[in-house]
Design a protein around this motif. Structure first.
Motif, PDB file in Angstrom:
ATOM      1  N   ALA A 179       0.725  -1.109  -0.010  1.00 27.89           N
ATOM      2  CA  ALA A 179      -0.122   0.094  -0.067  1.00 27.89           C
ATOM      3  C   ALA A 179       0.805   1.234  -0.015  1.00 27.89           C
ATOM      4  O   ALA A 179       2.053   1.188   0.690  1.00 27.89           O
ATOM      5  N   ARG A 180       0.456   2.270  -0.927  1.00 30.24           N
ATOM      6  CA  ARG A 180       1.207   3.246  -1.165  1.00 30.24           C
ATOM      7  C   ARG A 180       0.375   4.774  -0.817  1.00 30.24           C
ATOM      8  O   ARG A 180      -0.838   4.572  -1.241  1.00 30.24           O
ATOM      9  N   GLY A 209      -7.752  -6.557   0.967  1.00 28.80           N
ATOM     10  CA  GLY A 209      -8.763  -5.752   1.868  1.00 28.80           C
ATOM     11  C   GLY A 209      -7.935  -5.293   3.190  1.00 28.80           C
ATOM     12  O   GLY A 209      -8.081  -4.145   3.523  1.00 28.80           O
ATOM     13  N   GLU A 210      -6.695  -6.210   3.591  1.00 27.93           N
ATOM     14  CA  GLU A 210      -5.914  -5.563   4.637  1.00 27.93           C
ATOM     15  C   GLU A 210      -5.463  -4.420   4.309  1.00 27.93           C
ATOM     16  O   GLU A 210      -5.256  -3.339   5.082  1.00 27.93           O
ATOM     17  N   ALA A 211      -4.609  -4.367   3.134  1.00 25.25           N
ATOM     18  CA  ALA A 211      -3.954  -3.025   2.527  1.00 25.25           C
ATOM     19  C   ALA A 211      -4.849  -1.914   2.287  1.00 25.25           C
ATOM     20  O   ALA A 211      -4.537  -0.821   2.670  1.00 25.25           O
ATOM     21  N   PRO A 244       4.805   0.643   6.072  1.00 25.08           N
ATOM     22  CA  PRO A 244       5.763  -0.290   6.669  1.00 25.08           C
ATOM     23  C   PRO A 244       6.039  -1.694   6.612  1.00 25.08           C
ATOM     24  O   PRO A 244       7.073  -2.008   6.560  1.00 25.08           O
ATOM     25  N   VAL A 245       4.823  -2.172   6.247  1.00 22.99           N
ATOM     26  CA  VAL A 245       4.794  -3.643   5.946  1.00 22.99           C
ATOM     27  C   VAL A 245       4.029  -4.088   4.609  1.00 22.99           C
ATOM     28  O   VAL A 245       3.224  -2.870   4.426  1.00 22.99           O
ATOM     29  N   THR A 246       3.956  -5.195   4.249  1.00 22.16           N
ATOM     30  CA  THR A 246       3.312  -5.739   3.139  1.00 22.16           C
ATOM     31  C   THR A 246       2.006  -6.516   3.773  1.00 22.16           C
ATOM     32  O   THR A 246       2.159  -6.939   4.936  1.00 22.16           O
TER      33      THR A 246
END
Length: 442
Positions: free
Chosen positions: A11-12, A31-33, A24-26
């Motif tokens: 996510a950016r 849905g989580e992103a 900071p994480v993938t």
């Protein structure tokens, strides 16, 4: 959002500063992103977003910058107080063992409300222990009342006078016994150290509030209700008779200082910074232009009054002006305009410990063991209020910037309440008589 070759999601977003940043994480799923980005967008819309790299600034780093930036705006004593509070309660662990809390090396973002509560609990406990130790041991032993040799002699059944010089034989016997101190230890108040803990908390709260303003935190984690407040016992003013008794009980060279403090409302540092040129006996006034600046380990210096309102000219009762004139004749030899009005016997400025020592025995003699130089300022403000000074007049006389601060010194007294009752009686009886006459005519 972008799916990587590994199958995870990245996510950016574009921050408020226009820079593109990645989470900071993938994430395992799209849905989580998406949910993570929704949180970022909410922070941006609320104006609570901060660059994530800023959140890595530690409290120690921020404190250093905060002190440097605030120093020009602070009075010397305030700077010294903040430096001591930071060194003792923020820059090092507080507490013992596993319960110790160390905030300084933590990132600002890692300081949470529960952690602040743990820290404040450790500060409160430690401050109480330190205050109790000072009271019971070392310098605290000086707070025990009476002569240790006299107390030991009485415990041995020897007949000694309540006051005056002890016989050499008694002192010799006491020394031979190892100079024991049988005086009862002073009682440790339950709230000992509470003021120090409140000062430390208020400082942390102030620093973190600035961090919020700087965009380093979204909210202040220091939000403990009442933690920065200390409920001091009511500071009872002295009566005019007690003021006169206190002036008669202190050494002669400080009697006029007691009268001046009690009838002018000047702060102790203002009283003992007065020079000859600040006193005009012909008009019975003193002009406050400066105050003593006392910092541990440094020589006494002079600085401006506490606030702009502190620069003022105060009218004195004629008998106080006369006492000051007599004092100058009896206790000062330097007649230059810059000469201090009140000094020690060696001509030095009178420090806070020396001022306290002056009152210690005298206040016990008059039955007011609570009386301090600040009580005398409080007395002066209260007497002015009783005399009919308005809020604005009192505010100007005692040198306060706000009406709220001046109101602290306006206490009701029995004498003033009786005056009010008398005036109400006169008003009420006059109206009653008028109404009765009117009814009779009808």
């Amino acid at each position: 959002m972008e799916r990587l070759r590994s199958g995870r999601w990245r996510a950016r977003y574009v921050g408020a500063d226009g820079r593109l940043r990645s989470a900071p994480v993938t994430f395992d799923t799209r849905g989580e992103a998406d949910r993570w980005l929704v949180g970022i967008r909410a922070d941006l819309l609320r104006g609570q977003w901060a660059p994530p790299e800023r959140a890595e600034v530690t409290l120690a780093e921020y404190l250093t910058a905060w002190q440097r930036q605030r120093a020009p705006q602070l009075r010397p004593r305030t700077r010294d107080l903040y430096a001591r509070l930071i060194a003792r309660w923020l820059a090092q662990p507080v507490g013992t063992g596993r319960d110790a809390v160390h905030l300084a090396p933590l990132a600002l973002s890692a300081i949470s409300p529960p952690l602040v509560r743990e820290w404040f609990a450790a500060v409160t406990t430690t401050a109480h222990q330190r205050a109790a130790a000072r009271l019971l041991n070392g310098s605290g032993a000086s707070r025990r009342t009476g002569d240790p040799a006299r107390a030991w002699a009485r415990a041995q059944g020897l007949e000694v006078a309540a006051t005056g010089r002890l016989p050499r034989s008694v002192h010799a016997a006491w020394s031979a016994a190892g100079r024991p101190d049988v005086r009862p230890a002073p009682e440790v108040p339950a709230d000992a150290g509470r003021t120090t803990a409140a000062q430390a908390y208020r400082l942390l709260h102030t620093v973190l509030t600035q961090a919020v303003s700087d965009g380093l935190l979204s909210s202040n984690p220091a939000r403990i209700a009442g933690a920065g407040h200390v409920a001091h016992p009511e500071r009872l003013p002295l009566t005019p008779a007690e003021v006169n008794a206190l002036a008669g009980a202190v050494p002669d060279r400080y009697a006029a200082a007691v009268l001046l403090a009690a009838w002018s409302g000047l702060r102790p540092g203002e009283v003992f910074a007065l020079r000859r040129r600040d006193l005009d006996t012909s008009t019975a006034t003193v002009t406050v232009r400066r105050t003593l600046v006392e910092i541990a380990g440094q020589p006494i210096s002079y600085g401006p009054p506490k606030s702009a309102a502190g620069r003022r000219t105060v009218a004195l009762p004629a008998f106080v002006a006369a006492a000051l004139a007599e004092h100058l004749l009896a206790h000062t030899t330097d007649t230059s305009p810059e000469a201090l009005i009140f000094t020690t016997t060696t001509g030095a400025p009178v420090s806070a410990p020396a001022r306290s020592s002056v009152l210690r025995r005298a206040r016990a003699l008059i039955g007011r063991p609570d009386a301090t130089w600040h009580h005398l300022r409080h007395t002066g403000a209260t007497l002015a209020a009783i005399s009919g000074a308005t809020q604005a007049e009192l505010q100007r006389r005692i040198g306060h910037s706000t009406a709220r601060a001046a109101a602290i010194y306006q206490h009701a007294t029995t004498e003033r309440d009786r005056t009010i009752a008398t005036a109400l009686h006169e008003l009420g009886t006059a109206r009653t008589a008028t109404n009765v006459r009117a009814l009779r005519r009808a």
